[in-house]
Design a protein around this motif. Structure first.
Motif, PDB file in Angstrom:
ATOM      1  N   PHE A   1      20.214  47.849  28.541  1.00  0.00           N
ATOM      2  CA  PHE A   1      19.890  47.429  29.904  1.00  0.00           C
ATOM      3  C   PHE A   1      20.881  48.105  30.842  1.00  0.00           C
ATOM      4  CE2 PHE A   1      20.093  44.494  33.549  1.00  0.00           C
ATOM      5  CZ  PHE A   1      18.749  44.446  33.883  1.00  0.00           C
ATOM      6  N   ARG A   2      20.393  48.991  31.674  1.00  0.00           N
ATOM      7  CA  ARG A   2      21.279  49.834  32.470  1.00  0.00           C
ATOM      8  C   ARG A   2      21.677  49.165  33.778  1.00  0.00           C
ATOM      9  NH1 ARG A   2      18.216  55.411  32.754  1.00  0.00           N
ATOM     10  NH2 ARG A   2      20.053  55.960  33.975  1.00  0.00           N
ATOM     11  N   THR A   3      22.964  49.267  34.092  1.00  0.00           N
ATOM     12  CA  THR A   3      23.512  48.736  35.341  1.00  0.00           C
ATOM     13  C   THR A   3      24.555  49.715  35.870  1.00  0.00           C
ATOM     14  OG1 THR A   3      25.337  47.535  34.295  1.00  0.00           O
ATOM     15  CG2 THR A   3      23.241  46.359  34.518  1.00  0.00           C
ATOM     16  N   GLU A   4      24.939  49.513  37.128  1.00  0.00           N
ATOM     17  CA  GLU A   4      26.021  50.316  37.698  1.00  0.00           C
ATOM     18  C   GLU A   4      27.365  49.903  37.110  1.00  0.00           C
ATOM     19  OE1 GLU A   4      25.510  52.773  40.091  1.00  0.00           O
ATOM     20  OE2 GLU A   4      23.379  52.400  39.754  1.00  0.00           O
ATOM     21  N   GLY A   5      27.483  48.609  36.788  1.00  0.00           N
ATOM     22  CA  GLY A   5      28.737  48.095  36.262  1.00  0.00           C
ATOM     23  C   GLY A   5      28.816  46.601  36.465  1.00  0.00           C
ATOM     24  N   MET A   6      30.025  46.074  36.328  1.00  0.00           N
ATOM     25  CA  MET A   6      30.221  44.622  36.397  1.00  0.00           C
ATOM     26  C   MET A   6      31.525  44.298  37.100  1.00  0.00           C
ATOM     27  SD  MET A   6      30.350  41.967  33.180  1.00  0.00           S
ATOM     28  CE  MET A   6      30.634  40.216  33.414  1.00  0.00           C
ATOM     29  N   VAL A   7      31.491  43.221  37.872  1.00  0.00           N
ATOM     30  CA  VAL A   7      32.680  42.692  38.538  1.00  0.00           C
ATOM     31  C   VAL A   7      32.841  41.231  38.125  1.00  0.00           C
ATOM     32  CG1 VAL A   7      33.820  42.227  40.742  1.00  0.00           C
ATOM     33  CG2 VAL A   7      32.244  44.167  40.543  1.00  0.00           C
ATOM     34  N   VAL A   8      34.041  40.843  37.736  1.00  0.00           N
ATOM     35  CA  VAL A   8      34.334  39.435  37.482  1.00  0.00           C
ATOM     36  C   VAL A   8      35.267  38.968  38.589  1.00  0.00           C
ATOM     37  CG1 VAL A   8      35.158  37.703  35.856  1.00  0.00           C
ATOM     38  CG2 VAL A   8      34.088  39.807  34.998  1.00  0.00           C
TER      39      VAL A   8
END
Length: 197
Positions: free
Chosen positions: A87-94
C-alpha cells in the motif's frame, strides 16, 4: 496515486499538534490515514474535550471539512491497508509521539497498527517523522532516538521557537506544525521564517 500520508497520534501531550496537521493536510487535498492509540484518545479527551467513546462520530465532527479524505484505522486493525508495504504512501508522521511508541518503533515491536505502519515505512524506505514530546529525556529515550535517526528517521522534538514573537498558543502550534510540514516537503505559510519580514 493520490497523495497519501499516514498520521499517528499517541498518548504524549500535545494532541493539538496532530489535529492541526491532519486539518492542514485535508485542506491541502491529501488523503490522511489516521491511527490513534488508546492513550492518544485519552489525551484528545483530556486536552481537547473530544468524545473518545464515539470515535468515528467525533472524527467526523472535528474534521468535517475534508472528512471524505480521512481514513480512520482502529489501533488493533492489523489487517488495515497501512500495515502492508504494497500500500503506497508518501510517508508517515507520528505527532505527538510518546516514548513508549518511539521505543516500540525503534525495536521493531509492531505491537499495534501504529507501530506496524511505522515498521512498514522503515522497511520500504519511506519517510518517517517522529515528533516526541517529553522532558526531561532519559538515556533510554536518547538512545532510542539515536537508533532511529541512524536509520534515516526524522526526529523533530516539539520545541517551538520564539523569534517570531508569538502572541498566542495557536501561533506556537502553527510554528511546530509548520516545521513538521517543512520536513514533509509540503509548502505552507504557517509561520514567519527567520530573516523574513
Amino acid at each position: 496515486m493520490s497523495k497519501r500520508w499516514v498520521v499517528g497520534m499517541t498518548g504524549a501531550s500535545g494532541a493539538i499538534y496532530g489535529v492541526k496537521l491532519v486539518r492542514y493536510l485535508l485542506q491541502a487535498d491529501y488523503t490522511v490515514h489516521l491511527v490513534v492509540t488508546d492513550a492518544g484518545w485519552r489525551v484528545l479527551h483530556d486536552e481537547l474535550g473530544w468524545n473518545a467513546a464515539k470515535r468515528k462520530e467525533t472524527l467526523n465532527g472535528q474534521f468535517s471539512e475534508g472528512y471524505a479524505n480521512l481514513v480512520y484505522h482502529p489501533i488493533q486493525d492489523i489487517g488495515a491497508s497501512i500495515a502492508s508495504g504494497s500500500f503506497r504512501t508518501e510517508g508517515m508522521v507520528v505527532l505527538p509521539c510518546s516514548m513508549g511508541t518511539l521505543s516500540g518503533i525503534a525495536h521493531g515491536a509492531s505491537g499495534n497498527l501504529l507501530e506496524r505502519a511505522a515498521d512498514v515505512m522503515l522497511k520500504e524506505n519511506r519517510k518517517l517523522l517522529l515528533v516526541p514530546r517529553e522532558t526531561p529525556l532519559s538515556v533510554i529515550h536518547l538512545e532510542n532516538m539515536l537508533r532511529l535517526a541512524r536509520l534515516g528517521v526524522a526526529i523533530i522534538p516539539a520545541m517551538p521557537a520564539f523569534y517570531q514573537q508569538p502572541s498566542s498558543l495557536e501561533e506556537l502550534t502553527d510554528f511546530m506544525v509548520g516545521r513538521v510540514l517543512d520536513s514533509m516537503k509540503i509548502e505552507h505559510d504557517l509561520y514567519r521564517r527567520w530573516g523574513e519580514a
